[in-house]
Design an enzyme around this catalytic site. Structure first.
Site, PDB file in Angstrom:
ATOM      1  N   LYS A   1     -43.895  10.886  16.481  1.00 23.53           N
ATOM      2  CA  LYS A   1     -44.917  12.045  17.292  1.00 23.53           C
ATOM      3  C   LYS A   1     -45.438  13.059  16.263  1.00 23.53           C
ATOM      4  O   LYS A   1     -46.618  13.131  16.398  1.00 23.53           O
ATOM      5  CB  LYS A   1     -44.088  12.817  18.260  1.00 23.53           C
ATOM      6  CG  LYS A   1     -44.885  14.009  18.932  1.00 23.53           C
ATOM      7  CD  LYS A   1     -44.086  14.760  19.962  1.00 23.53           C
ATOM      8  CE  LYS A   1     -42.998  15.893  19.246  1.00 23.53           C
ATOM      9  NZ  LYS A   1     -43.639  17.070  18.769  1.00 23.53           N
ATOM     10  N   ASN A   2     -44.634  13.477  15.465  1.00 21.26           N
ATOM     11  CA  ASN A   2     -44.978  14.405  14.523  1.00 21.26           C
ATOM     12  C   ASN A   2     -45.996  14.014  13.422  1.00 21.26           C
ATOM     13  O   ASN A   2     -46.777  14.874  12.756  1.00 21.26           O
ATOM     14  CB  ASN A   2     -44.152  15.502  14.056  1.00 21.26           C
ATOM     15  CG  ASN A   2     -43.453  16.278  15.194  1.00 21.26           C
ATOM     16  OD1 ASN A   2     -43.927  16.230  16.260  1.00 21.26           O
ATOM     17  ND2 ASN A   2     -42.116  16.781  14.945  1.00 21.26           N
TER      18      ASN A   2
ATOM     19  N   CYS B   1     -43.248  30.343  21.765  1.00 20.28           N
ATOM     20  CA  CYS B   1     -43.008  29.290  22.608  1.00 20.28           C
ATOM     21  C   CYS B   1     -41.563  29.168  22.926  1.00 20.28           C
ATOM     22  O   CYS B   1     -40.848  30.191  22.458  1.00 20.28           O
ATOM     23  CB  CYS B   1     -43.391  27.735  22.089  1.00 20.28           C
ATOM     24  SG  CYS B   1     -42.156  27.304  20.795  1.00 20.28           S
TER      25      CYS B   1
ATOM     26  N   ARG C   1     -44.113  31.609  17.013  1.00 19.48           N
ATOM     27  CA  ARG C   1     -44.313  30.434  16.285  1.00 19.48           C
ATOM     28  C   ARG C   1     -45.628  31.143  15.315  1.00 19.48           C
ATOM     29  O   ARG C   1     -46.811  30.466  15.858  1.00 19.48           O
ATOM     30  CB  ARG C   1     -44.576  29.303  17.111  1.00 19.48           C
ATOM     31  CG  ARG C   1     -43.326  28.748  17.352  1.00 19.48           C
ATOM     32  CD  ARG C   1     -43.363  27.506  18.034  1.00 19.48           C
ATOM     33  NE  ARG C   1     -43.708  26.209  17.245  1.00 19.48           N
ATOM     34  CZ  ARG C   1     -43.415  24.922  17.320  1.00 19.48           C
ATOM     35  NH1 ARG C   1     -43.247  24.643  18.827  1.00 19.48           N
ATOM     36  NH2 ARG C   1     -43.837  24.080  16.696  1.00 19.48           N
TER      37      ARG C   1
ATOM     38  N   ASP D   1     -34.878  19.638  14.929  1.00 17.73           N
ATOM     39  CA  ASP D   1     -35.066  18.874  16.080  1.00 17.73           C
ATOM     40  C   ASP D   1     -33.762  18.174  16.696  1.00 17.73           C
ATOM     41  O   ASP D   1     -33.697  17.558  17.803  1.00 17.73           O
ATOM     42  CB  ASP D   1     -36.282  17.922  16.075  1.00 17.73           C
ATOM     43  CG  ASP D   1     -37.460  18.861  15.782  1.00 17.73           C
ATOM     44  OD1 ASP D   1     -37.579  19.985  16.076  1.00 17.73           O
ATOM     45  OD2 ASP D   1     -38.551  18.346  15.203  1.00 17.73           O
TER      46      ASP D   1
ATOM     47  N   ARG E   1     -43.319  14.709  26.587  1.00 14.39           N
ATOM     48  CA  ARG E   1     -44.427  14.853  25.665  1.00 14.39           C
ATOM     49  C   ARG E   1     -44.165  14.396  24.338  1.00 14.39           C
ATOM     50  O   ARG E   1     -44.976  14.089  23.782  1.00 14.39           O
ATOM     51  CB  ARG E   1     -43.992  16.507  25.368  1.00 14.39           C
ATOM     52  CG  ARG E   1     -44.973  17.420  26.201  1.00 14.39           C
ATOM     53  CD  ARG E   1     -45.009  18.699  25.455  1.00 14.39           C
ATOM     54  NE  ARG E   1     -45.056  18.926  24.227  1.00 14.39           N
ATOM     55  CZ  ARG E   1     -44.065  19.327  23.089  1.00 14.39           C
ATOM     56  NH1 ARG E   1     -43.249  20.251  23.696  1.00 14.39           N
ATOM     57  NH2 ARG E   1     -44.409  19.399  21.803  1.00 14.39           N
TER      58      ARG E   1
HETATM   59  N1  EPU Z   1     -43.503  29.785  10.015  1.00 13.09           N
HETATM   60  C1  EPU Z   1     -44.025  30.935   9.676  1.00 13.09           C
HETATM   61  N2  EPU Z   1     -45.383  31.013   9.388  1.00 13.09           N
HETATM   62  C2  EPU Z   1     -46.310  29.711   9.536  1.00 13.09           C
HETATM   63  C3  EPU Z   1     -45.709  28.746   9.903  1.00 13.09           C
HETATM   64  C4  EPU Z   1     -44.526  28.704  10.063  1.00 13.09           C
HETATM   65  O1  EPU Z   1     -43.345  31.922   9.558  1.00 13.09           O
HETATM   66  O2  EPU Z   1     -47.599  30.043   9.291  1.00 13.09           O
HETATM   67  C5  EPU Z   1     -42.126  29.513  10.367  1.00 13.09           C
HETATM   68  C6  EPU Z   1     -41.678  29.117  11.900  1.00 13.09           C
HETATM   69  O3  EPU Z   1     -41.874  30.223  12.596  1.00 13.09           O
HETATM   70  C7  EPU Z   1     -40.311  28.684  11.582  1.00 13.09           C
HETATM   71  C8  EPU Z   1     -40.340  27.746  10.239  1.00 13.09           C
HETATM   72  O4  EPU Z   1     -41.578  28.486   9.425  1.00 13.09           O
HETATM   73  O5  EPU Z   1     -39.470  29.452  11.594  1.00 13.09           O
HETATM   74  C9  EPU Z   1     -40.862  26.326  10.164  1.00 13.09           C
HETATM   75  O6  EPU Z   1     -41.802  26.094  10.998  1.00 13.09           O
HETATM   76  P1  EPU Z   1     -42.851  24.946  10.995  1.00 13.09           P
HETATM   77  O7  EPU Z   1     -44.402  25.126  10.476  1.00 13.09           O
HETATM   78  O8  EPU Z   1     -42.244  23.926   9.766  1.00 13.09           O
HETATM   79  O9  EPU Z   1     -42.753  24.245  12.069  1.00 13.09           O
HETATM   80  P2  EPU Z   1     -44.128  23.393  12.915  1.00 13.09           P
HETATM   81  O10 EPU Z   1     -44.863  22.828  12.121  1.00 13.09           O
HETATM   82  O11 EPU Z   1     -44.773  24.294  13.873  1.00 13.09           O
HETATM   83  C10 EPU Z   1     -42.828  21.188  13.228  1.00 13.09           C
HETATM   84  C11 EPU Z   1     -42.585  20.127  14.321  1.00 13.09           C
HETATM   85  C12 EPU Z   1     -41.199  20.979  15.146  1.00 13.09           C
HETATM   86  C13 EPU Z   1     -40.240  21.034  14.122  1.00 13.09           C
HETATM   87  C14 EPU Z   1     -40.676  21.945  12.899  1.00 13.09           C
HETATM   88  C15 EPU Z   1     -39.604  22.018  11.938  1.00 13.09           C
HETATM   89  C16 EPU Z   1     -44.890  19.290  14.892  1.00 13.09           C
HETATM   90  C17 EPU Z   1     -45.872  19.038  15.761  1.00 13.09           C
HETATM   91  N3  EPU Z   1     -43.743  20.099  15.385  1.00 13.09           N
HETATM   92  O12 EPU Z   1     -43.146  22.376  13.768  1.00 13.09           O
HETATM   93  O13 EPU Z   1     -40.971  19.875  16.085  1.00 13.09           O
HETATM   94  O14 EPU Z   1     -39.047  21.792  14.870  1.00 13.09           O
HETATM   95  O15 EPU Z   1     -41.842  21.053  12.269  1.00 13.09           O
HETATM   96  O16 EPU Z   1     -38.988  20.743  11.519  1.00 13.09           O
HETATM   97  O17 EPU Z   1     -44.744  18.492  13.812  1.00 13.09           O
HETATM   98  C18 EPU Z   1     -40.404  18.932  18.203  1.00 13.09           C
HETATM   99  O18 EPU Z   1     -40.780  17.866  17.594  1.00 13.09           O
HETATM  100  O19 EPU Z   1     -39.710  19.129  19.339  1.00 13.09           O
HETATM  101  C19 EPU Z   1     -40.568  20.168  17.294  1.00 13.09           C
HETATM  102  C20 EPU Z   1     -40.471  21.444  17.861  1.00 13.09           C
END
Ligand code: EPU
Length: 427
Positions: A22-23, A117, A122, A305, A397
């Site tokens: 998915k990701n 969320c 986020r 996850d 999802r």
């Molecule tokens: N963060 C910031 N600023 C940013 C972006 C992130 O402070 O601009 C913080 C977030 O608040 C969090 C940490 O950095 O504390 C990590 O966030 P990340 O950006 O890595 O997460 P994401 O890209 O929003 C993806 C996956 C998530 C998974 C996380 C961590 C996708 C679509 N989603 O989210 O997957 O938990 O990486 O591995 O790729 C899921 O599949 O259920 C899911 C939530």
């Protein structure tokens, strides 16, 4: 509204095939925009987030041909818009990848501003930091975030926090920028490497994905290609835990065992046996479940996850386990549901202390997010008797054919429509 009805207590037995990640899919689908050409994508999981991504591509003017259940031809030659429709954008947080892809190709992109969320706040400050470093500007208008640049320039970007989304968005916007971009303190998840491989197959020059530093030499143009997406690490991990939790024996096929190592290590500590093959793992458990300590961290650490799923397994361990959530502020909401099943878990901030109990009891349950929902499915499968799980749209999802795959392993699980009267009451 649908729910799952699960008559648990039976070990899962047999073979299951894992779908595409998915990701990876939710970043690679927007990345096709950068080619301005035809791409064929294979091993795309049939899940809600993919349907939304395809709808967004169509709304932007892409032509999509379905070649099979999991493969599509996507022609992004003629785009008609750079604004992701608000209603679609709000259905999926990952719609922010369209910002990076549209900025890279068209010099401008707009999506709905993502809010917090169920996992907590986020922010996307690191995504915007990368766009601005590449000579773009960002602005928010009536709930939509807009990024634009007439002249994207490569830059040296050091991320303040390791972010999967910000790393991917920076890659998307930098591959067509002028000059060289160096991204430091980047995420190293398997889907980062998959996106880099896809971009390189389209003619980009991205090196170092999977390490702390990614170097991108901007190119003038990208072209279409045929690409098959990696297997889903978390779907595989979910079946691994389900096999261990139910005392089953499951051959999990179409996986990359290397991607599963952090999960395998903890499952073995907890008393499961994991046998690795080239593109499969077999997981079984015949003895007790042992307690362990887990802290979730960016890859190659233990994936956040998988945290709710491991909590379910360890809730029946012989002793006390401690799970520390290192990524998200609010990822223990599902624990209340497990406590209603007889689990003994105390949560204090980012730490859960789990005193193992001999068994979980069936209960009516509610999925609060995707992985919490999957964890409740595993809890219900391991509790003798009938549990019902509401709000399964969260689960659908991200898991392709979960019910059918579990039925194939002998689980007694059904997806049923909630009767209208019950729905009215629930509202
Ligand atoms: N963060 C910031 N600023 C940013 C972006 C992130 O402070 O601009 C913080 C977030 O608040 C969090 C940490 O950095 O504390 C990590 O966030 P990340 O950006 O890595 O997460 P994401 O890209 O929003 C993806 C996956 C998530 C998974 C996380 C961590 C996708 C679509 N989603 O989210 O997957 O938990 O990486 O591995 O790729 C899921 O599949 O259920 C899911 C939530």
């Amino acid at each position: 509204m649908e729910k799952f009805v699960i008559n648990g207590g039976k070990p899962l037995m047999g073979e299951v095939t894992i779908s595409g990640a998915k990701n990876a899919a939710v970043a690679i689908l927007p990345a096709t925009i950068l080619a301005a050409d035809k791409c064929i994508l294979e091993n795309i999981p049939a899940i809600h987030d993919v349907s939304v991504s395809l709808e967004i591509l169509e709304a932007l003017g892409a032509q999509i041909r379905t070649l099979g259940k999991n493969s599509y031809e996507i022609d992004t030659t003629h785009l008609t818009s750079t604004r992701v429709p608000d209603d679609l954008s709000r259905q999926m947080r990952a719609s922010y990848y369209f910002l990076g892809a549209l900025l890279g190709r068209c010099g401008s992109g707009q999506v709905a501003m993502p809010g917090g969320c169920n996992l907590g706040p986020r922010p996307i400050d690191q995504h915007l930091k990368a766009f601005c470093a590449l000579n773009a500007t960002d602005s928010v208008e009536y709930g939509m975030i807009k990024v634009q640049s007439e002249d994207l320039q490569g830059a040296h970007i050091f991320f303040d926090t390791v972010s999967v989304g910000a790393t991917m968005n920076a890659m998307l916007s930098a591959v067509l920028a002028k000059g060289t971009t160096q991204l430091e303190n980047v995420a190293k998840e398997p889907h980062i490497v998959d996106l880099a491989n896809f971009l390189n197959m389209m003619g980009a020059d991205v090196r170092g994905a999977g390490t702390d530093v990614i170097k991108i030499r901007g190119v003038e143009k990208l072209h279409g290609c045929t690409y098959s997406i990696i297997p889903d690490q978390i779907e595989a991990g979910s079946f691994m835990v389900a096999a261990a939790a139910t005392g089953g024996n499951v051959l999990i096929k179409n996986v990359t065992p290397k991607h599963l190592e952090p999960i395998t290590a903890k499952l073995e500590l907890a008393g499961a046996t994991v046998e690795e093959y080239d593109d499969a793992v077999r997981v079984y458990r015949t003895g007790d479940i042992y307690p362990c300590k887990i802290k979730t961290m960016p890859h190659p650490g233990f994936p956040t996850d998988m945290q709710p799923l491991m909590t379910v397994l360890l809730s029946r361990a012989l002793g006390t386990s401690i799970i520390t959530e290192g990524i998200w502020e609010n990822r223990f909401r599902y624990v209340d549901e497990l406590v209603r099943m007889g689990a003994n878990i105390q949560v204090d901030g980012q730490v859960a202390v789990i005193e193992g109990v001999p068994e979980l009891l069936p209960a009516p349950l509610r999925a609060s997010d995707l992985r919490a929902g999957a964890a409740l499915v595993v809890a219900a499968l391991s509790a003798k008797g009938i549990s019902e799980i509401d709000e399964v749209s969260h689960i659908e999802r991200g898991y392709e054919n979960l019910v059918e795959k579990l039925q194939g392993l002998g689980a007694d699980i059904r997806r049923v429509e909630k009767p209208a009267a019950a729905m009215a009451k629930a509202l």
